[in-house]
Write a protein that holds these residues in place. Structure first.
Motif, PDB file in Angstrom:
ATOM      1  N   SER A   1      -2.202 -56.986  19.071  1.00  0.00           N
ATOM      2  CA  SER A   1      -3.314 -57.352  18.196  1.00  0.00           C
ATOM      3  C   SER A   1      -3.292 -56.508  16.924  1.00  0.00           C
ATOM      4  CB  SER A   1      -4.634 -57.158  18.944  1.00  0.00           C
ATOM      5  OG  SER A   1      -5.728 -57.469  18.123  1.00  0.00           O
ATOM      6  N   ARG A   2      -3.034 -55.230  17.080  1.00  0.00           N
ATOM      7  CA  ARG A   2      -2.961 -54.345  15.904  1.00  0.00           C
ATOM      8  C   ARG A   2      -1.771 -54.686  15.020  1.00  0.00           C
ATOM      9  NH1 ARG A   2      -4.430 -49.054  19.311  1.00  0.00           N
ATOM     10  NH2 ARG A   2      -6.689 -49.249  19.211  1.00  0.00           N
ATOM     11  N   LEU A   3      -0.641 -55.026  15.632  1.00  0.00           N
ATOM     12  CA  LEU A   3       0.544 -55.407  14.853  1.00  0.00           C
ATOM     13  C   LEU A   3       0.296 -56.695  14.063  1.00  0.00           C
ATOM     14  CD1 LEU A   3       3.472 -54.560  17.300  1.00  0.00           C
ATOM     15  CD2 LEU A   3       2.948 -53.455  15.114  1.00  0.00           C
ATOM     16  N   LEU A   4      -0.363 -57.657  14.704  1.00  0.00           N
ATOM     17  CA  LEU A   4      -0.702 -58.898  13.997  1.00  0.00           C
ATOM     18  C   LEU A   4      -1.621 -58.618  12.813  1.00  0.00           C
ATOM     19  CD1 LEU A   4      -1.310 -61.405  16.916  1.00  0.00           C
ATOM     20  CD2 LEU A   4       0.547 -61.444  15.260  1.00  0.00           C
ATOM     21  N   LEU A   5      -2.584 -57.727  13.031  1.00  0.00           N
ATOM     22  CA  LEU A   5      -3.494 -57.363  11.954  1.00  0.00           C
ATOM     23  C   LEU A   5      -2.733 -56.682  10.817  1.00  0.00           C
ATOM     24  CD1 LEU A   5      -6.451 -57.440  11.127  1.00  0.00           C
ATOM     25  CD2 LEU A   5      -6.701 -55.166  12.136  1.00  0.00           C
ATOM     26  N   LEU A   6      -1.755 -55.860  11.150  1.00  0.00           N
ATOM     27  CA  LEU A   6      -0.927 -55.216  10.140  1.00  0.00           C
ATOM     28  C   LEU A   6      -0.132 -56.253   9.339  1.00  0.00           C
ATOM     29  CD1 LEU A   6       0.161 -52.583   8.875  1.00  0.00           C
ATOM     30  CD2 LEU A   6       1.947 -52.623  10.636  1.00  0.00           C
ATOM     31  N   VAL A   7       0.412 -57.251  10.025  1.00  0.00           N
ATOM     32  CA  VAL A   7       1.154 -58.317   9.346  1.00  0.00           C
ATOM     33  C   VAL A   7       0.240 -59.060   8.370  1.00  0.00           C
ATOM     34  CG1 VAL A   7       2.276 -60.570   9.708  1.00  0.00           C
ATOM     35  CG2 VAL A   7       2.903 -58.603  11.129  1.00  0.00           C
ATOM     36  N   VAL A   8      -0.963 -59.372   8.824  1.00  0.00           N
ATOM     37  CA  VAL A   8      -1.918 -60.057   7.945  1.00  0.00           C
ATOM     38  C   VAL A   8      -2.261 -59.158   6.754  1.00  0.00           C
ATOM     39  CG1 VAL A   8      -4.268 -60.982   7.774  1.00  0.00           C
ATOM     40  CG2 VAL A   8      -2.854 -61.528   9.755  1.00  0.00           C
ATOM     41  N   GLY A   9      -2.476 -57.874   7.016  1.00  0.00           N
ATOM     42  CA  GLY A   9      -2.785 -56.931   5.947  1.00  0.00           C
ATOM     43  C   GLY A   9      -1.662 -56.821   4.929  1.00  0.00           C
ATOM     44  N   LEU A  10      -0.426 -56.809   5.413  1.00  0.00           N
ATOM     45  CA  LEU A  10       0.720 -56.794   4.499  1.00  0.00           C
ATOM     46  C   LEU A  10       0.763 -58.081   3.673  1.00  0.00           C
ATOM     47  CD1 LEU A  10       3.450 -55.235   6.837  1.00  0.00           C
ATOM     48  CD2 LEU A  10       2.258 -54.122   4.923  1.00  0.00           C
ATOM     49  N   GLY A  11       0.415 -59.192   4.306  1.00  0.00           N
ATOM     50  CA  GLY A  11       0.337 -60.470   3.584  1.00  0.00           C
ATOM     51  C   GLY A  11      -0.721 -60.427   2.495  1.00  0.00           C
ATOM     52  N   TYR A  12      -1.895 -59.890   2.828  1.00  0.00           N
ATOM     53  CA  TYR A  12      -2.954 -59.759   1.822  1.00  0.00           C
ATOM     54  C   TYR A  12      -2.501 -58.848   0.682  1.00  0.00           C
ATOM     55  CZ  TYR A  12      -6.529 -61.800   4.954  1.00  0.00           C
ATOM     56  OH  TYR A  12      -7.271 -62.619   5.754  1.00  0.00           O
TER      57      TYR A  12
END
Length: 184
Positions: free
Chosen positions: A29-40
């Protein structure tokens, strides 16, 4: 793990249950959030490219300013996850859901992934073309459908109740957006 997340994005019910039962759910879940954050962050860098290139220092242009945009992208993803999870949880709680906020919050980063389809719109690319707008609308609808699956699986709701619950969350979010963003 990527295959499981792919199934979740494609709205496969059993994959949501499997995800919640994994011992590494919190890490993923944290890794997915990091991916989204990198996308943002990447969206911010793309939309502010001319501003970033206006700095005289190569260190500022190539590292510091982009790093700040990436950090703020990660922070924005975290805030978005907290807000979306709270709205999904509150909407389901209003309809009798008994699951805790934490359970909804663990799965919420999956719902943020389709939102990246709106990246061209958010970066101001395409000059208002139909395709850019279609990607934005598709991303929002897809996020809604993933939100429905999250509520349905985590709360054990019927499909109708899950659609209603997620609909209330998205309606509230849209009303806040309407109040906060000035009319153009």
């Amino acid at each position: 793990m990527a295959k499981l997340v792919g199934k979740m994005i494609s709205l496969d019910d059993p994959s949501y249950r499997s995800f919640l039962e994994l011992p590494k759910t919190e890490t993923v879940s944290r890794l997915l959030l990091l991916v989204v954050g990198l996308g943002y962050g990447a969206i911010s860098i793309a939309s502010q490219a001319s501003y970033i290139s206006s700095f005289d220092s190569a260190l500022l242009q190539n590292f510091l300013v982009p790093a700040i945009f990436i950090l703020f992208g990660i922070l924005t993803a975290f805030i978005t996850k907290v807000g979306m999870a709270a709205l999904l949880w509150a909407g389901s709680k209003a309809l009798g859901g008994t699951a805790k906020y934490r359970a909804v919050s663990l799965v919420t980063p999956v719902a943020l992934l389709p939102g990246l389809l709106g990246a061209p719109y958010l970066a101001g690319l395409g000059g208002g073309s139909v395709w850019v707008n279609l990607f934005l609308v598709a991303g929002i609808i897809w996020m809604y459908l993933v939100g429905v699956k999250i509520v349905q699986v985590v709360q054990g709701f019927s499909a109708t109740k899950a659609y209603l619950s997620a609909g209330m969350a998205f309606l509230f979010l849209a009303s806040i957006y309407y109040l906060v963003i000035p009319a153009s």
